[in-house]
Design an enzyme around this catalytic site. Sequence first.
Site, short mmCIF file in Angstrom:
data_model
loop_
_atom_site.label_atom_id
_atom_site.label_comp_id
_atom_site.label_asym_id
_atom_site.label_seq_id
_atom_site.Cartn_x
_atom_site.Cartn_y
_atom_site.Cartn_z
N ASP A 169 0.85 -0.48 0.07
CA ASP A 169 0.35 -0.18 -0.30
C ASP A 169 0.75 1.69 0.03
O ASP A 169 0.16 2.45 0.64
CB ASP A 169 -0.86 -0.03 1.22
CG ASP A 169 -2.28 0.51 1.09
OD1 ASP A 169 -2.33 1.44 0.08
OD2 ASP A 169 -2.61 1.43 2.60
N CYS A 207 -20.56 -14.44 -4.60
CA CYS A 207 -21.36 -13.12 -4.07
C CYS A 207 -22.52 -13.77 -4.80
O CYS A 207 -23.86 -13.64 -3.07
CB CYS A 207 -21.30 -11.72 -4.15
SG CYS A 207 -19.64 -11.21 -3.71
N CYS A 255 -24.34 -6.63 2.17
CA CYS A 255 -22.80 -5.18 2.43
C CYS A 255 -23.66 -4.63 1.85
O CYS A 255 -23.52 -2.97 2.21
CB CYS A 255 -22.10 -6.02 1.70
SG CYS A 255 -21.87 -6.27 0.12
N CYS A 267 -24.53 -1.01 4.91
CA CYS A 267 -23.63 -0.04 4.76
C CYS A 267 -25.31 1.01 5.48
O CYS A 267 -25.75 1.85 4.68
CB CYS A 267 -23.12 0.67 3.79
SG CYS A 267 -22.71 2.22 3.16
N CYS A 320 -18.54 7.10 2.32
CA CYS A 320 -17.85 6.05 3.04
C CYS A 320 -17.54 6.17 4.00
O CYS A 320 -16.17 7.44 4.49
CB CYS A 320 -15.93 5.00 2.24
SG CYS A 320 -15.71 4.28 3.09
N CYS A 357 -14.23 1.32 9.16
CA CYS A 357 -15.21 1.05 9.54
C CYS A 357 -15.32 -0.48 8.54
O CYS A 357 -14.61 -0.77 7.45
CB CYS A 357 -16.33 1.82 8.44
SG CYS A 357 -18.37 0.83 8.95
N CYS A 383 -19.77 -3.31 6.42
CA CYS A 383 -19.40 -4.17 4.70
C CYS A 383 -18.94 -5.84 4.87
O CYS A 383 -19.27 -6.23 4.68
CB CYS A 383 -19.09 -3.41 3.54
SG CYS A 383 -17.42 -3.29 3.77
#
Length: 317
Positions: free
Chosen positions: A134, A188, A194, A198, A214, A241, A244
């Site tokens: 990252d 999925c 998810c 939210c 978000c 958070c 989700c």
Amino acid sequence: MDLVAVERGQLIRQEALRLGFDDVGFAPAEEIGEEAGHFKRWLGRGYHAGMDYMARNVAKRTDPRKLVEGAKSVVVVLQNYMPPRNEKLESGLKLAKYAYGRDYHKVMKKRLKKLMSFIQSDVDTAAEGRFFVDSAPVLERSLAIRAGLGWRGKNTSLIHPRLGSFVFIGEIILNIELPTGKPVKDACGGCSRCIDACPTNALMSPYQLDANRCISYLTIENKGDIPESFKGRFDGWFFGCDICQDVCPRNWKARPHKDPDFSLRTEFRDMTREEWMTMDENIFDDIFKGSPIRRAGFSGIKRNLKFVTEDQSQPPC
């Protein structure tokens, strides 16, 4: 398949697992076609919010060869950080699980450095490359998908069939040939937990996340005030958070990590809400040393804590 490439892959995989990574795969170092189009459309809609850096170096993000000259392959590693189910803050405040312990950048880079040294000494002395966590313009989830390590969930997270989505991603871009991973089918299905869960409607539709809405963006990357329109929706989340991901059935069966580096710090667990609210900058610097929470800064954390305290006293819109 080149037998030499296969043998290299086997050696690298064995060493990566020995070093503590939870899975490893290999992707070709080439332009990421379909994913690149998805990324550019996301930028075009302004869904990256105030993260202007996401719109820079797009060519490098979509082609690893522009980061490492002569690149042929990418080693992608995953690190599980799923905590035990009962691990949480006693104050009732909520903190993204990735920030429970040590800064993952440092932990993973140290391991990737060892893996890189192993590759150059025991796999191919001509190997050259760079490793990232990252920390560069790299579409990490796209590379992980290409390496056969999972699929992109409707919440946009990488979902690994066994580990779920609470995983850190790291990569080494190399100038040697390695075997290519097999695609993992999107599993999925018709699930939309998810999206439905939210509280700020940041998941506009399957696979489409608007960072402007978000909670993770608003409490970490966001440098301004949190819009009043989100009052009553944060439910105590003051840094990041996981909603989700928490509701994703793929994480219900995922096994917790066993790495002490990612365990919930005692200070975080035991602090009262009053202690969180009244800490000064000196306490912040002391408690959050070596923690990813420092990314939001002292003023950012204080802003967030004030917002969620007021937030919990108001009903959701």
